[in-house]
Scaffold this active site. Sequence first.
Site, PDB file in Angstrom:
ATOM      1  N   ARG A   1       4.828  12.245  -2.714  1.00  0.00           N
ATOM      2  CA  ARG A   1       4.868  12.850  -1.377  1.00  0.00           C
ATOM      3  C   ARG A   1       6.018  12.249  -0.567  1.00  0.00           C
ATOM      4  O   ARG A   1       6.551  11.215  -0.935  1.00  0.00           O
ATOM      5  CB  ARG A   1       3.538  12.586  -0.651  1.00  0.00           C
ATOM      6  CG  ARG A   1       2.373  13.369  -1.248  1.00  0.00           C
ATOM      7  CD  ARG A   1       1.156  13.214  -0.379  1.00  0.00           C
ATOM      8  NE  ARG A   1       1.506  13.428   1.035  1.00  0.00           N
ATOM      9  CZ  ARG A   1       1.178  14.494   1.726  1.00  0.00           C
ATOM     10  NH1 ARG A   1       0.494  15.453   1.163  1.00  0.00           N
ATOM     11  NH2 ARG A   1       1.516  14.612   2.982  1.00  0.00           N
TER      12      ARG A   1
ATOM     13  N   ASN B   1       8.054  -5.748  -1.070  1.00  0.00           N
ATOM     14  CA  ASN B   1       7.960  -4.660  -0.094  1.00  0.00           C
ATOM     15  C   ASN B   1       6.489  -4.589   0.324  1.00  0.00           C
ATOM     16  O   ASN B   1       5.671  -3.979  -0.372  1.00  0.00           O
ATOM     17  CB  ASN B   1       8.415  -3.326  -0.680  1.00  0.00           C
ATOM     18  CG  ASN B   1       8.413  -2.214   0.382  1.00  0.00           C
ATOM     19  OD1 ASN B   1       7.820  -2.386   1.449  1.00  0.00           O
ATOM     20  ND2 ASN B   1       9.056  -1.110   0.088  1.00  0.00           N
TER      21      ASN B   1
ATOM     22  N   ALA C   1       3.085  -1.115   4.770  1.00  0.00           N
ATOM     23  CA  ALA C   1       2.517  -1.162   6.125  1.00  0.00           C
ATOM     24  C   ALA C   1       2.100  -2.587   6.522  1.00  0.00           C
ATOM     25  O   ALA C   1       2.091  -2.923   7.722  1.00  0.00           O
ATOM     26  CB  ALA C   1       1.328  -0.221   6.216  1.00  0.00           C
TER      27      ALA C   1
ATOM     28  N   TYR D   1      11.179   8.706   1.088  1.00  0.00           N
ATOM     29  CA  TYR D   1      11.106   7.675   0.036  1.00  0.00           C
ATOM     30  C   TYR D   1      11.750   8.082  -1.286  1.00  0.00           C
ATOM     31  O   TYR D   1      11.748   7.298  -2.238  1.00  0.00           O
ATOM     32  CB  TYR D   1       9.633   7.297  -0.192  1.00  0.00           C
ATOM     33  CG  TYR D   1       8.975   6.757   1.065  1.00  0.00           C
ATOM     34  CD1 TYR D   1       9.422   5.578   1.651  1.00  0.00           C
ATOM     35  CD2 TYR D   1       7.929   7.444   1.684  1.00  0.00           C
ATOM     36  CE1 TYR D   1       8.848   5.101   2.824  1.00  0.00           C
ATOM     37  CE2 TYR D   1       7.342   6.969   2.847  1.00  0.00           C
ATOM     38  CZ  TYR D   1       7.809   5.804   3.403  1.00  0.00           C
ATOM     39  OH  TYR D   1       7.248   5.317   4.557  1.00  0.00           O
TER      40      TYR D   1
ATOM     41  N   PRO E   1       0.783  -1.227   0.000  1.00  0.00           N
ATOM     42  CA  PRO E   1       0.000   0.000   0.000  1.00  0.00           C
ATOM     43  C   PRO E   1       0.820   1.285   0.000  1.00  0.00           C
ATOM     44  O   PRO E   1       1.812   1.410   0.719  1.00  0.00           O
ATOM     45  CB  PRO E   1      -0.831  -0.102   1.288  1.00  0.00           C
ATOM     46  CG  PRO E   1      -0.266  -1.217   2.062  1.00  0.00           C
ATOM     47  CD  PRO E   1       0.439  -2.119   1.105  1.00  0.00           C
ATOM     48  N   ASN E   2       0.359   2.205  -0.817  1.00  0.00           N
ATOM     49  CA  ASN E   2       0.862   3.576  -0.926  1.00  0.00           C
ATOM     50  C   ASN E   2       2.165   3.705  -1.710  1.00  0.00           C
ATOM     51  O   ASN E   2       2.597   4.818  -1.997  1.00  0.00           O
ATOM     52  CB  ASN E   2       1.014   4.241   0.459  1.00  0.00           C
ATOM     53  CG  ASN E   2      -0.325   4.349   1.155  1.00  0.00           C
ATOM     54  OD1 ASN E   2      -1.269   4.879   0.575  1.00  0.00           O
ATOM     55  ND2 ASN E   2      -0.433   3.830   2.365  1.00  0.00           N
TER      56      ASN E   2
ATOM     57  N   GLU F   1      12.679  -9.593   1.352  1.00  0.00           N
ATOM     58  CA  GLU F   1      11.913  -8.459   1.881  1.00  0.00           C
ATOM     59  C   GLU F   1      12.730  -7.178   1.665  1.00  0.00           C
ATOM     60  O   GLU F   1      13.922  -7.158   1.983  1.00  0.00           O
ATOM     61  CB  GLU F   1      11.692  -8.676   3.392  1.00  0.00           C
ATOM     62  CG  GLU F   1      11.017  -7.528   4.111  1.00  0.00           C
ATOM     63  CD  GLU F   1      11.083  -7.691   5.643  1.00  0.00           C
ATOM     64  OE1 GLU F   1      11.873  -8.520   6.145  1.00  0.00           O
ATOM     65  OE2 GLU F   1      10.342  -6.964   6.325  1.00  0.00           O
TER      66      GLU F   1
ATOM     67  N   ARG G   1       7.019  -0.009  13.747  1.00  0.00           N
ATOM     68  CA  ARG G   1       7.594  -0.517  12.499  1.00  0.00           C
ATOM     69  C   ARG G   1       8.692  -1.556  12.731  1.00  0.00           C
ATOM     70  O   ARG G   1       9.276  -2.089  11.798  1.00  0.00           O
ATOM     71  CB  ARG G   1       8.162   0.633  11.656  1.00  0.00           C
ATOM     72  CG  ARG G   1       7.108   1.599  11.167  1.00  0.00           C
ATOM     73  CD  ARG G   1       7.687   2.636  10.220  1.00  0.00           C
ATOM     74  NE  ARG G   1       6.844   3.807  10.174  1.00  0.00           N
ATOM     75  CZ  ARG G   1       5.786   3.967   9.351  1.00  0.00           C
ATOM     76  NH1 ARG G   1       5.460   3.021   8.504  1.00  0.00           N
ATOM     77  NH2 ARG G   1       5.069   5.066   9.391  1.00  0.00           N
TER      78      ARG G   1
ATOM     79  N   ARG H   1      12.685   3.988  12.753  1.00  0.00           N
ATOM     80  CA  ARG H   1      11.521   4.877  12.766  1.00  0.00           C
ATOM     81  C   ARG H   1      10.654   4.583  14.002  1.00  0.00           C
ATOM     82  O   ARG H   1      11.188   4.270  15.049  1.00  0.00           O
ATOM     83  CB  ARG H   1      10.772   4.720  11.433  1.00  0.00           C
ATOM     84  CG  ARG H   1      11.669   5.119  10.235  1.00  0.00           C
ATOM     85  CD  ARG H   1      10.997   4.891   8.908  1.00  0.00           C
ATOM     86  NE  ARG H   1       9.808   5.736   8.767  1.00  0.00           N
ATOM     87  CZ  ARG H   1       8.965   5.639   7.737  1.00  0.00           C
ATOM     88  NH1 ARG H   1       9.170   4.745   6.775  1.00  0.00           N
ATOM     89  NH2 ARG H   1       7.912   6.430   7.682  1.00  0.00           N
TER      90      ARG H   1
ATOM     91  N   HIS I   1      12.768  -2.821   2.101  1.00  0.00           N
ATOM     92  CA  HIS I   1      12.202  -1.549   2.559  1.00  0.00           C
ATOM     93  C   HIS I   1      13.096  -0.411   2.102  1.00  0.00           C
ATOM     94  O   HIS I   1      14.326  -0.487   2.258  1.00  0.00           O
ATOM     95  CB  HIS I   1      12.076  -1.514   4.090  1.00  0.00           C
ATOM     96  CG  HIS I   1      11.166  -2.586   4.587  1.00  0.00           C
ATOM     97  ND1 HIS I   1       9.806  -2.513   4.413  1.00  0.00           N
ATOM     98  CD2 HIS I   1      11.421  -3.769   5.171  1.00  0.00           C
ATOM     99  CE1 HIS I   1       9.248  -3.612   4.897  1.00  0.00           C
ATOM    100  NE2 HIS I   1      10.208  -4.401   5.362  1.00  0.00           N
ATOM    101  N   ILE I   2      12.466   0.619   1.570  1.00  0.00           N
ATOM    102  CA  ILE I   2      13.212   1.780   1.074  1.00  0.00           C
ATOM    103  C   ILE I   2      13.858   2.510   2.255  1.00  0.00           C
ATOM    104  O   ILE I   2      15.035   2.854   2.226  1.00  0.00           O
ATOM    105  CB  ILE I   2      12.257   2.719   0.305  1.00  0.00           C
ATOM    106  CG1 ILE I   2      11.688   1.988  -0.915  1.00  0.00           C
ATOM    107  CG2 ILE I   2      12.975   4.011  -0.095  1.00  0.00           C
ATOM    108  CD1 ILE I   2      10.539   2.713  -1.605  1.00  0.00           C
ATOM    109  N   SER I   3      13.076   2.731   3.292  1.00  0.00           N
ATOM    110  CA  SER I   3      13.603   3.336   4.516  1.00  0.00           C
ATOM    111  C   SER I   3      14.077   2.208   5.436  1.00  0.00           C
ATOM    112  O   SER I   3      13.962   1.025   5.079  1.00  0.00           O
ATOM    113  CB  SER I   3      12.498   4.147   5.214  1.00  0.00           C
ATOM    114  OG  SER I   3      11.479   3.280   5.697  1.00  0.00           O
TER     115      SER I   3
ATOM    116  N   HIS J   1       4.043  -4.923   8.981  1.00  0.00           N
ATOM    117  CA  HIS J   1       3.949  -4.852  10.433  1.00  0.00           C
ATOM    118  C   HIS J   1       2.650  -5.436  10.981  1.00  0.00           C
ATOM    119  O   HIS J   1       2.414  -5.379  12.194  1.00  0.00           O
ATOM    120  CB  HIS J   1       4.085  -3.378  10.868  1.00  0.00           C
ATOM    121  CG  HIS J   1       5.171  -2.655  10.132  1.00  0.00           C
ATOM    122  ND1 HIS J   1       6.491  -3.045  10.182  1.00  0.00           N
ATOM    123  CD2 HIS J   1       5.139  -1.590   9.273  1.00  0.00           C
ATOM    124  CE1 HIS J   1       7.223  -2.247   9.406  1.00  0.00           C
ATOM    125  NE2 HIS J   1       6.416  -1.359   8.850  1.00  0.00           N
TER     126      HIS J   1
ATOM    127  N   ASP K   1       2.005 -16.189   5.799  1.00  0.00           N
ATOM    128  CA  ASP K   1       1.540 -17.539   5.448  1.00  0.00           C
ATOM    129  C   ASP K   1       1.625 -17.774   3.941  1.00  0.00           C
ATOM    130  O   ASP K   1       1.981 -18.874   3.500  1.00  0.00           O
ATOM    131  CB  ASP K   1       0.093 -17.752   5.923  1.00  0.00           C
ATOM    132  CG  ASP K   1      -0.003 -17.878   7.436  1.00  0.00           C
ATOM    133  OD1 ASP K   1       1.032 -18.093   8.088  1.00  0.00           O
ATOM    134  OD2 ASP K   1      -1.126 -17.758   7.963  1.00  0.00           O
TER     135      ASP K   1
END
Length: 142
Positions: free
Chosen positions: A17, A73, A76, A22, A9-10, A97, A110, A106, A99-101, A79, A86
């Site tokens: 933004r 990735n 959200a 990001y 998501p996002n 896995e 997270r 953070r 993650h950009i950040s 978490h 599964d």
Amino acid sequence: MKIMVINGPNLNMLGVREPEIYGRETYADLCEKIARYAAERGAETEFYQSNHEGDLVDCVQSCHGRVDGIVLNPAAYTHTSVALLDAVRAVGVPTVEVHISDPDAREDFRRVSYVRAACVATVKGHGTNGYLEAVDLLLKRT
Ligand code: CA2
């Protein structure tokens, strides 16, 4: 070698933004960069992004017997989602896995990653180049 790149998501908002977290690349830029990098190394890529947990689960399931590696990735859902954990376990396709950040640097919420337990590696905090590192990790396994 076929690699599925799945974004949660996002992440379709990349470059629109929060560039300080990001970066400035758009989602389309990101896909193009990964596709080119993988193609130069002889790998084919497929891309999927969704804001919906069940759709992400469906996409992971669709990889069974069809792709050689997954770059994931979950955003959200990292978490929160036992369903994605599964699904990754169920398909048995090597999954990295990404993650950009660095989620560990953070907010506390997270720090938990459900999906991590089913992944062969995690790349975090390296910006969008982390996706390229994930491709390399998958290529090294073949
Ligand atoms: O650092 C990452 O890649 C994350 O997976 C990104 C998720 C976040 O929930 C994870 O903790 C870490 C959030 C993705 C939101 O993406 C946006 C992109 C551009 C603008 C706004 C949000």
